[in-house]
Design a protein around this motif. Structure first.
Motif, PDB file in Angstrom:
ATOM      1  N   GLU A 193      49.897  32.890  43.808  1.00 57.61           N
ATOM      2  CA  GLU A 193      50.547  33.729  42.795  1.00 57.61           C
ATOM      3  C   GLU A 193      49.545  34.334  41.821  1.00 57.61           C
ATOM      4  OE1 GLU A 193      53.741  34.456  42.925  1.00 57.61           O
ATOM      5  OE2 GLU A 193      53.818  33.256  44.755  1.00 57.61           O
ATOM      6  N   SER A 194      48.340  33.780  41.759  1.00 54.81           N
ATOM      7  CA  SER A 194      47.335  34.285  40.814  1.00 54.81           C
ATOM      8  C   SER A 194      45.933  34.177  41.415  1.00 54.81           C
ATOM      9  CB  SER A 194      47.403  33.507  39.500  1.00 54.81           C
ATOM     10  OG  SER A 194      47.279  32.108  39.736  1.00 54.81           O
ATOM     11  N   THR A 246      42.974  35.419  39.076  1.00 51.05           N
ATOM     12  CA  THR A 246      42.601  34.466  38.025  1.00 51.05           C
ATOM     13  C   THR A 246      41.820  33.298  38.600  1.00 51.05           C
ATOM     14  OG1 THR A 246      44.571  35.043  36.737  1.00 51.05           O
ATOM     15  CG2 THR A 246      43.503  32.946  36.234  1.00 51.05           C
ATOM     16  N   VAL A 287      45.212  39.598  33.248  1.00 49.36           N
ATOM     17  CA  VAL A 287      45.746  39.590  34.605  1.00 49.36           C
ATOM     18  C   VAL A 287      47.095  38.882  34.639  1.00 49.36           C
ATOM     19  CG1 VAL A 287      45.411  38.660  36.930  1.00 49.36           C
ATOM     20  CG2 VAL A 287      43.530  39.819  35.777  1.00 49.36           C
ATOM     21  N   LYS A 288      47.220  37.807  33.866  1.00 49.73           N
ATOM     22  CA  LYS A 288      48.500  37.100  33.805  1.00 49.73           C
ATOM     23  C   LYS A 288      49.600  37.974  33.210  1.00 49.73           C
ATOM     24  CE  LYS A 288      46.756  32.347  33.604  1.00 49.73           C
ATOM     25  NZ  LYS A 288      46.637  31.116  32.791  1.00 49.73           N
ATOM     26  N   LYS A 289      49.193  38.938  32.380  1.00 42.81           N
ATOM     27  CA  LYS A 289      50.157  39.866  31.798  1.00 42.81           C
ATOM     28  C   LYS A 289      50.411  41.059  32.720  1.00 42.81           C
ATOM     29  CE  LYS A 289      49.230  38.707  26.982  1.00 42.81           C
ATOM     30  NZ  LYS A 289      50.587  38.150  26.727  1.00 42.81           N
ATOM     31  N   LYS A 290      50.028  40.900  33.990  1.00 40.61           N
ATOM     32  CA  LYS A 290      50.319  41.869  35.049  1.00 40.61           C
ATOM     33  C   LYS A 290      49.431  43.110  35.018  1.00 40.61           C
ATOM     34  CE  LYS A 290      53.532  39.057  36.275  1.00 40.61           C
ATOM     35  NZ  LYS A 290      53.261  38.111  37.387  1.00 40.61           N
ATOM     36  N   GLN A 325      46.554  45.025  36.576  1.00 40.07           N
ATOM     37  CA  GLN A 325      46.008  44.947  37.924  1.00 40.07           C
ATOM     38  C   GLN A 325      44.485  44.769  37.889  1.00 40.07           C
ATOM     39  OE1 GLN A 325      47.544  48.646  39.607  1.00 40.07           O
ATOM     40  NE2 GLN A 325      48.984  47.456  40.839  1.00 40.07           N
ATOM     41  N   ARG A 363      48.887  51.793  47.340  1.00 38.21           N
ATOM     42  CA  ARG A 363      50.112  51.169  46.820  1.00 38.21           C
ATOM     43  C   ARG A 363      51.311  52.108  46.955  1.00 38.21           C
ATOM     44  NH1 ARG A 363      48.855  46.201  47.455  1.00 38.21           N
ATOM     45  NH2 ARG A 363      47.540  47.356  48.910  1.00 38.21           N
TER      46      ARG A 363
END
Length: 392
Positions: free
Chosen positions: A126-127, A130, A266-269, A271, A389
């Motif tokens: 999922e990450s 990170t 990155v956790k805050k989406k 890219q 994308r």
């Protein structure tokens, strides 16, 4: 829920703390090693270049074999080979012998990369960005700590080899710790069947070439600085021995801070591809200012900024983006991307070793040009990624 692979990940990250020291340990002990081998700085630079040769020899093969046989064997093999490097440098009587052991360091790095990066991406699906960027935090921590250790050793007139001994001890202890820890099962075979029809157009496309070149440039940008920043500070900016060595520590603090900033974003989406453009541009500007105004203050600030932008995980983010666009075998993707980086590790010391015979300032000027190329490549990757994308 707690991730069962977290204890494994901790051990993998510790390896990269030692690797962070290993990357700069020859450059930080340049004078002592030059005396031991009966050579000069350019001679030590030749030995440093051998690390790139070692990476180049096995990285593609180890990436493929990592997909086939699993991640654990290559992590453990990398640790063992690194231990042989540290021992070998301590007993090497000449450049020729040291060069052989330097090759082993490159081989060790390749083994670690081919096992660790895919394992982390599979442990934290999922990450993955990170998880990979945190590797850079531990590399930075090692690069921060080593100059302080070397500075203390020099000031106390102690044997230079104590940092090598410490590295060996950490690997041995961590190897025992990791031996029975669980590793995720790689999913390359299942993914291959799914993407086989969807991905073939990319194999020889603009994306692949851009990523390969970016692997070279991103490695070259920070590798050059990490090897020569201390000499640049002392010879060009006229800084003292302690303050010039401290530049690498400032550089490492910058890279460490970048890891936390990037991970949070990155956790805050945000890219990962977005950071490639911004960070490479900042690197270019910072290096250009350091070359134009080589004062102690500018070098101190510049070291921090370059560490933040060029060594704070941008290469790991590049790998993450490449694995996202080419998901048909993370070990093979890691091998391709870092093979380009290994070529940089081999060629850059050879070029900079010769430049050091004329003017160390020319080394930073070379890095300015490399960083500019990296910025242009990052723009290409960003455009192609967005187009990819939209086509999904």
């Amino acid at each position: 829920m707690k991730n069962k692979y977290m204890p494994t990940a901790i051990g993998l990250y510790i390896n990269y703390f030692v690797h962070g020291m290993g990357v700069i340990i020859l450059a930080q002990n340049m004078d002592a090693l030059a005396s031991q081998w009966g050579t000069d700085n350019a001679g030590v630079a030749i030995v440093i270049s051998s690390l790139g040769i070692g990476r180049l020899i096995v990285l593609m093969v180890s990436g493929y074999l990592s997909d086939k046989f699993g991640r654990r064997p290559f992590v453990l093999l990398g640790m063992l080979t690194y231990i042989l490097f540290f021992i070998g440098i301590l007993v090497s009587p000449s450049i020729a012998v040291a060069y052989i052991f330097g090759i082993l360091a490159g081989v060790a790095n390749s083994f670690l990369d081919s096992g660790t990066y895919p394992a982390l991406m599979e442990s934290f699906p999922e990450s993955p960005g990170t998880a990979n960027v945190i590797i850079k935090a531990f590399i930075s921590a090692g690069q921060f700590a080593l100059p302080l250790m070397v500075g203390f050793i020099v000031s106390q007139n102690l044997w230079y080899g104590w940092t090598f001994v410490l590295s060996i001890a950490i690997f041995i202890i961590n190897g025992i710790y990791l031996y029975n820890k669980p590793f995720p099962k790689q999913q390359a075979e299942q993914v291959d069947d799914i993407v086989e029809e969807k991905e073939p157009r990319k194999i020889f496309s603009i994306e692949g070439v851009a990523f390969i070149l970016y692997g070279y440039v991103s490695q070259a940008t920070f590798y050059l600085v990490s090897q020569w920043l201390t000499k640049y500070g002392s010879d060009v900016a006229n800084m003292g021995d302690t303050s010039s060595r401290a530049l690498i520590s400032y550089y490492s603090v910058g890279s460490l801070l970048c890891v936390f900033v990037t991970s949070a974003l990155v956790k805050k989406k945000f890219q990962p591809v977005t950071f490639l453009v911004g960070y490479t541009f900042i690197s270019f500007v910072a290096l250009l200012i350091m070359w134009l105004f080589p004062t102690a203050l500018v070098c101190t600030i510049g070291a921090f900024v370059v560490g933040f932008s060029a060594a704070g995980g941008v290469m790991q983010l590049g790998l993450t983006v490449m694995a996202d666009m080419f998901p048909s075998g993370k070990g093979k993707v890691t091998g391709i991307f870092y093979t380009a980086g290994s070529i940089a590790s081999f060629t850059i010391p050879l070029v900079t070793g010769q430049l050091s015979k004329t003017n160390v300032a020319n080394i930073i000027l070379l890095d300015v040009g490399i960083a500019l190329l990296g910025f242009l490549l990052a723009i290409v990757i960003f455009i192609r990624f967005k187009k990819d994308r939209r086509s999904l």
